[in-house]
Write a protein that holds these residues in place. Sequence first.
Motif, PDB file in Angstrom:
ATOM      1  N   ASP A 142     -47.103 -24.903 -33.244  1.00  0.00           N
ATOM      2  CA  ASP A 142     -45.660 -25.170 -33.270  1.00  0.00           C
ATOM      3  C   ASP A 142     -45.358 -26.666 -33.275  1.00  0.00           C
ATOM      4  OD1 ASP A 142     -44.984 -24.687 -29.714  1.00  0.00           O
ATOM      5  OD2 ASP A 142     -46.693 -25.562 -30.784  1.00  0.00           O
ATOM      6  N   TRP A 143     -46.170 -27.479 -32.546  1.00  0.00           N
ATOM      7  CA  TRP A 143     -45.913 -28.914 -32.544  1.00  0.00           C
ATOM      8  C   TRP A 143     -46.156 -29.530 -33.910  1.00  0.00           C
ATOM      9  CZ3 TRP A 143     -50.034 -31.725 -34.047  1.00  0.00           C
ATOM     10  CH2 TRP A 143     -51.317 -31.218 -33.829  1.00  0.00           C
ATOM     11  N   TYR A 144     -47.119 -29.006 -34.645  1.00  0.00           N
ATOM     12  CA  TYR A 144     -47.401 -29.500 -36.003  1.00  0.00           C
ATOM     13  C   TYR A 144     -46.196 -29.252 -36.924  1.00  0.00           C
ATOM     14  CZ  TYR A 144     -49.987 -30.126 -40.394  1.00  0.00           C
ATOM     15  OH  TYR A 144     -50.407 -30.549 -41.621  1.00  0.00           O
ATOM     16  N   LYS A 145     -45.612 -28.065 -36.770  1.00  0.00           N
ATOM     17  CA  LYS A 145     -44.428 -27.751 -37.584  1.00  0.00           C
ATOM     18  C   LYS A 145     -43.237 -28.621 -37.195  1.00  0.00           C
ATOM     19  CE  LYS A 145     -46.017 -22.958 -38.142  1.00  0.00           C
ATOM     20  NZ  LYS A 145     -45.753 -21.544 -37.810  1.00  0.00           N
ATOM     21  N   GLN A 146     -43.079 -28.895 -35.901  1.00  0.00           N
ATOM     22  CA  GLN A 146     -41.986 -29.775 -35.464  1.00  0.00           C
ATOM     23  C   GLN A 146     -42.160 -31.182 -36.030  1.00  0.00           C
ATOM     24  OE1 GLN A 146     -41.095 -29.703 -31.194  1.00  0.00           O
ATOM     25  NE2 GLN A 146     -42.109 -27.709 -31.065  1.00  0.00           N
ATOM     26  N   ALA A 147     -43.403 -31.672 -36.048  1.00  0.00           N
ATOM     27  CA  ALA A 147     -43.660 -33.020 -36.577  1.00  0.00           C
ATOM     28  C   ALA A 147     -43.306 -33.089 -38.059  1.00  0.00           C
ATOM     29  CB  ALA A 147     -45.119 -33.396 -36.361  1.00  0.00           C
ATOM     30  N   ILE A 148     -43.660 -32.037 -38.823  1.00  0.00           N
ATOM     31  CA  ILE A 148     -43.334 -32.020 -40.258  1.00  0.00           C
ATOM     32  C   ILE A 148     -41.820 -32.001 -40.445  1.00  0.00           C
ATOM     33  CG2 ILE A 148     -43.516 -30.653 -42.367  1.00  0.00           C
ATOM     34  CD1 ILE A 148     -46.250 -29.731 -41.418  1.00  0.00           C
ATOM     35  N   ALA A 149     -41.123 -31.227 -39.608  1.00  0.00           N
ATOM     36  CA  ALA A 149     -39.662 -31.119 -39.755  1.00  0.00           C
ATOM     37  C   ALA A 149     -38.973 -32.450 -39.518  1.00  0.00           C
ATOM     38  CB  ALA A 149     -39.123 -30.055 -38.785  1.00  0.00           C
ATOM     39  N   GLY A 150     -39.648 -33.350 -38.785  1.00  0.00           N
ATOM     40  CA  GLY A 150     -39.035 -34.666 -38.552  1.00  0.00           C
ATOM     41  C   GLY A 150     -38.861 -35.468 -39.823  1.00  0.00           C
ATOM     42  N   ASP A 151     -39.693 -35.281 -40.810  1.00  0.00           N
ATOM     43  CA  ASP A 151     -39.577 -35.906 -42.138  1.00  0.00           C
ATOM     44  C   ASP A 151     -39.391 -37.418 -42.050  1.00  0.00           C
ATOM     45  OD1 ASP A 151     -37.424 -35.677 -45.048  1.00  0.00           O
ATOM     46  OD2 ASP A 151     -39.601 -35.950 -44.918  1.00  0.00           O
ATOM     47  N   GLY A 152     -40.292 -38.094 -41.333  1.00  0.00           N
ATOM     48  CA  GLY A 152     -40.235 -39.554 -41.272  1.00  0.00           C
ATOM     49  C   GLY A 152     -39.563 -40.076 -40.028  1.00  0.00           C
ATOM     50  N   ARG A 153     -38.841 -39.221 -39.289  1.00  0.00           N
ATOM     51  CA  ARG A 153     -38.213 -39.670 -38.040  1.00  0.00           C
ATOM     52  C   ARG A 153     -39.171 -39.445 -36.871  1.00  0.00           C
ATOM     53  NH1 ARG A 153     -34.578 -36.256 -40.286  1.00  0.00           N
ATOM     54  NH2 ARG A 153     -34.905 -34.737 -38.641  1.00  0.00           N
ATOM     55  N   ASN A 154     -38.919 -40.166 -35.776  1.00  0.00           N
ATOM     56  CA  ASN A 154     -39.692 -39.932 -34.567  1.00  0.00           C
ATOM     57  C   ASN A 154     -39.381 -38.543 -34.019  1.00  0.00           C
ATOM     58  OD1 ASN A 154     -41.115 -42.378 -34.271  1.00  0.00           O
ATOM     59  ND2 ASN A 154     -39.249 -43.391 -33.595  1.00  0.00           N
ATOM     60  N   VAL A 155     -40.411 -37.785 -33.683  1.00  0.00           N
ATOM     61  CA  VAL A 155     -40.238 -36.453 -33.083  1.00  0.00           C
ATOM     62  C   VAL A 155     -40.940 -36.467 -31.727  1.00  0.00           C
ATOM     63  CG1 VAL A 155     -40.728 -33.995 -33.288  1.00  0.00           C
ATOM     64  CG2 VAL A 155     -40.129 -35.311 -35.323  1.00  0.00           C
ATOM     65  N   TRP A 156     -40.163 -36.213 -30.685  1.00  0.00           N
ATOM     66  CA  TRP A 156     -40.729 -36.172 -29.336  1.00  0.00           C
ATOM     67  C   TRP A 156     -41.083 -34.731 -28.988  1.00  0.00           C
ATOM     68  CZ3 TRP A 156     -42.379 -40.132 -26.609  1.00  0.00           C
ATOM     69  CH2 TRP A 156     -41.898 -41.391 -26.930  1.00  0.00           C
ATOM     70  N   LEU A 157     -42.308 -34.521 -28.510  1.00  0.00           N
ATOM     71  CA  LEU A 157     -42.805 -33.192 -28.162  1.00  0.00           C
ATOM     72  C   LEU A 157     -42.914 -33.087 -26.648  1.00  0.00           C
ATOM     73  CD1 LEU A 157     -45.571 -33.052 -30.892  1.00  0.00           C
ATOM     74  CD2 LEU A 157     -43.289 -32.060 -31.000  1.00  0.00           C
ATOM     75  N   GLU A 158     -42.390 -31.984 -26.126  1.00  0.00           N
ATOM     76  CA  GLU A 158     -42.273 -31.823 -24.684  1.00  0.00           C
ATOM     77  C   GLU A 158     -43.640 -31.706 -23.995  1.00  0.00           C
ATOM     78  OE1 GLU A 158     -38.026 -29.429 -24.931  1.00  0.00           O
ATOM     79  OE2 GLU A 158     -39.845 -28.364 -24.415  1.00  0.00           O
ATOM     80  N   THR A 159     -43.616 -31.943 -22.697  1.00  0.00           N
ATOM     81  CA  THR A 159     -44.843 -31.933 -21.897  1.00  0.00           C
ATOM     82  C   THR A 159     -45.537 -30.578 -21.956  1.00  0.00           C
ATOM     83  OG1 THR A 159     -43.850 -33.537 -20.405  1.00  0.00           O
ATOM     84  CG2 THR A 159     -45.781 -32.338 -19.601  1.00  0.00           C
ATOM     85  N   ARG A 160     -46.856 -30.638 -22.137  1.00  0.00           N
ATOM     86  CA  ARG A 160     -47.687 -29.435 -22.056  1.00  0.00           C
ATOM     87  C   ARG A 160     -48.670 -29.586 -20.890  1.00  0.00           C
ATOM     88  NH1 ARG A 160     -48.667 -26.582 -27.802  1.00  0.00           N
ATOM     89  NH2 ARG A 160     -46.533 -26.792 -28.566  1.00  0.00           N
TER      90      ARG A 160
END
Length: 762
Positions: A142-160
């Motif tokens: 899921d984090w990989y998909k969130q990073a792609i959705a950022g499309d060049g913007r910074n994407v912050w991923l919550e604590t695991r």
Amino acid sequence: MKQSFKPFMFILFISTVLVAGISLYSYSQSKVILKERMTLSTQQTVIQTVDELNLMLRAYEDLTYNVITDAGILSNLQIYGDTQGDQLDRFNAANQIKSILSVRFFSKADIKDVHLFPLDSPVNEISTVGPSESRLSYVNSDWYKQAIAGDGRNVWLETRRTGFLGSGQPTFAISRVVTLISGMKFILFVEISTEDVNDMLAEAHLGKTGEMVLLNDANLLLSQSRQGVTGAKYRIPLLAPDKADPDESKYLMRSAVNRIDGKQQLIVTGKLASTGWTVEAFVPVSELIQDTAKLRNTMLLCIIVIGFVTFLVNYLYQRRRSSAAIRYMAYHDHLTDLANRKLFSELLDREIMISKQQGLRFAVLFIDLDRLKLINDTFGHGAGDKLLIDIATKLKRQLPKEYTTARFGGDEFLILMPNIKNDTEVEEMLHKLAALIQEPIYYQDKELYCSASIGVSIYPQDGEDGSSLIKNADMAMYSVKESGRSNHRFYDSEMDKKSYGKFELERDLRKALEREQLLLVYQPQVHVESGAIVGVEALVRWKHHERGMISPADFIPIAEETRLIIPIGEWILYTACRQNKAWQEAGLSPVHVSVNLSIHQFQSPGIVENVAHILRETGLAPQWLELEITESIAMHDVEQVIRTLQGLSDLGVKISIDDFGTGYSSLSYLKNFPIERLKVDKSFLDNMIESPKERAIVGSIIVMSHSLGLKVTAEGVEKVEQVQLLQELSCDDAQGYYFSRPLLPDDCAKRLAENAIYAGGR
């Protein structure tokens, strides 16, 4: 006596009633006051924590930006992602990228792993730790998909709780898609330990049972908690925004008192700007008001005592204190507490009278702090005030008591040295002052350094009255400023002549345009490979009616200081455009003409309209005009600079940055400004033959410029070895005495007719 006693008793009675009323009101309101104070304190703690976390996250964002703009990383990513390339080259490219990433992040102990995941290439990831992971191991996460959705913007991923790639420790992450010029894409993924976040939240003191945590929008813990683990639902619910007011921006900071687990709890929340995560603090209300009785009784006693004492002290001493305060304020500087100009003048006049009667000598020292404006502009006026206060304190403590120290104004100080025996005594004091002022001063954990320019006048040889002594010491100080600052100088009569000469030069410069004493010369700009002339730079000269040719180094600073540079600059621009049009009409091959814009000319409100008017009036096509600005202009009020440059670019005029590398050298304007060319300053070329470092700097500038689609012109080329090195480094154009000195218009026309300066490639 009795008549005056009755009014006094009446005033005392009224005062007692007022104090008693205030005390009773404070007694009844103490619980509310304490609760409000503690609530405000909790809110301030949350605000401070939110600000600190925002700074931490912004630092990581800046770090990722530095990585995705690094020319070495980008070029090696292109090699690594190209599956058609040589396998050894890809292996070396991956190692080079790991090396650069390690250097970038080695000082950040809280960063666990840094990865680069390819999006559209079958190659493995690049990681700073451990072996590369297979694409199949992360592509469906899921984090990989969130990073792609950022499309060049910074994407912050919550604590695991156990990290993202098996690190086994709680981490959060920032990711960003990097798109290469070829279209190839990678994900930059930085995994960060939560230890710093947990430590920052734990530092907040919120009573015995209160605490502060970090939550997401689902009220899940992103940090440690006393009664919960990372990822679990937090027992204190998030505050919901008011549905009646949909303006979410008002609720970046919210607070409320709710009943939870049978107890009243104060809850304060704040949003993080970058991530949208929530910082939440809670404190039991019972802990907020537990000291009510103590505060109430203390307040009551203090109000009674203070009221009574204040009344008596006011009645007996008010007039005397007011008079002393007014006199002190009239004779002292309010910031440094030193004597002001008025008091110094009076003490100086008294010293003159004593020295005249007893045949003594004394010195007046005029001190000006160097670069205080730079400190104010960089760190704010609070830093400048702290610097002035600390230096004033040092002067008061270190100088002998018989000396008089005063603040003359701004960053200027005066010192009166009485009864000096010889100039050596003054010299020793000057060295002591210089060392004292150059000691570091600390402001908000930063070391600030300052130096001073000092001028000296001696009584009676340099003046027999106070104003003359101060004026001459001031003149000696300005002589130090003009010769490089951070030094001292004694006044001599030649300074008066020099000052008058500068005044005469300014007076004649005001009439130089109408007397037609200014003229333009043109220095050819040559294509390094072919040797063909591709442009000329217009340079102003002044042929004075009495002094002959005057160097621009002598009159341009005066023109800048007096703002005469604005009409002179307009004349230069008009004359250069008209001359270039005349060359074209004479059948010569068209070349661009470069004209320097001063900061005053560039900042004038109508600069775009003036350039457009000159182009229309002279008939010169905009593409044959190139305007040069310096880096210091480029970094002054960046938003306004962008608007002005865009207006000039819309006219069709070319823009270049002059003396690149000697100013602020910020890469941001290379990306945001509509510029076409960088001009490498002569200082980099002077030692490039002997110094590999200088060659590396010039080469780096050229490579960076070409990667941004910019042309490069080298200034000050004087040797054939420099030309050969510039050819090897693929520099576009060059100018300097090796090719030609600045030429008069007719001589320049002959060179343009020949259309070559030297045989390229020799």
